[in-house]
Design an enzyme around this catalytic site. Sequence first.
Site, PDB file in Angstrom:
ATOM      1  N   GLU A  49      18.895 -23.059  14.470  1.00 58.54           N
ATOM      2  CA  GLU A  49      17.706 -22.172  14.031  1.00 58.54           C
ATOM      3  C   GLU A  49      17.092 -22.218  15.378  1.00 58.54           C
ATOM      4  O   GLU A  49      16.405 -22.995  15.892  1.00 58.54           O
ATOM      5  CB  GLU A  49      17.013 -22.801  12.869  1.00 58.54           C
ATOM      6  CG  GLU A  49      16.206 -21.786  12.412  1.00 58.54           C
ATOM      7  CD  GLU A  49      15.605 -22.037  10.879  1.00 58.54           C
ATOM      8  OE1 GLU A  49      15.931 -21.376  10.083  1.00 58.54           O
ATOM      9  OE2 GLU A  49      14.519 -22.812  11.121  1.00 58.54           O
ATOM     10  N   ASP A  60       3.898 -21.539  12.396  1.00 54.67           N
ATOM     11  CA  ASP A  60       4.067 -22.476  13.263  1.00 54.67           C
ATOM     12  C   ASP A  60       2.755 -23.374  13.474  1.00 54.67           C
ATOM     13  O   ASP A  60       1.880 -22.938  13.419  1.00 54.67           O
ATOM     14  CB  ASP A  60       4.497 -22.011  14.877  1.00 54.67           C
ATOM     15  CG  ASP A  60       5.837 -21.394  14.545  1.00 54.67           C
ATOM     16  OD1 ASP A  60       6.574 -21.868  13.868  1.00 54.67           O
ATOM     17  OD2 ASP A  60       6.039 -20.395  15.445  1.00 54.67           O
TER      18      ASP A  60
END
Length: 268
Positions: A49, A60
Amino acid sequence: MSRFETQFATLNAKNEGAFVPFVTLCDPTFDCSFEIICTLVDNGADALELGFPFSDPLLDGPVIQAANNRALTAGHSSEDSFKLLEKVRSKYPEIPISLLLCANLIFAKGLDAFYQRCAEVGVDAVLVADIPLLAKEDYVQAAKKHGIQPVFICPPNADEKTIQGVAKNSEGYTYLVSRAGVTSAENQAHAANLDTLVEQLKAHYAPPILQGFGIAQPAQVKEALALGAAGAISGSATVKIIERNLDNHEQCLAELAEFVQTMKAATK
């Protein structure tokens, strides 16, 4: 069969789960990133990924934000990421490759052009982290037009309708988020209802479930598999190894090799 379907079938036959590391493309540089990705695959990663460097990633945590910043500071563009993907694909024709991205990044290039480029460089699947199911239509259409599998996130607080939508629209795999919040290797707690979510996703014939967020230890890989997931994704813990070895590339590759081997061993 797609590369993801082929890989899951192979793993099932061996009674193994999937270990999938995440890294940001071109972190810290194009050449180092290529060697990092080769190290992940050569040491047992079942799929990849990968993220494109982006200055405003929503989900994130600080570790992956720092990875984005390193790649951007090195001057790397989205086109560099595509070129790196092309290089990875030509070396590893079989490995399933998924991208985890923000919508703005795709939008900047134009939906059709972006998915076309993905197809050209051998990407299998794209997960757009910040697109809700309600707004999925254009992305799904563009993906399918170019033979790219759209992947959706099942959040820990998903209701029945969301679970059904994720199961119906995801292809290749389903991304099950362990807990609310941003990505992190520190926060290794997971929501109490994950086993129920896995059951419900399976009842709606979702593609194989990969659990992500906070996966940093082999025991958590085992736990994800015990809950009924087909595998686990580890991002922040993988990227942390890159971060702490920025001045020693050989050490970085050695630590990544050991980490992937250990995490992969937990799937057997």
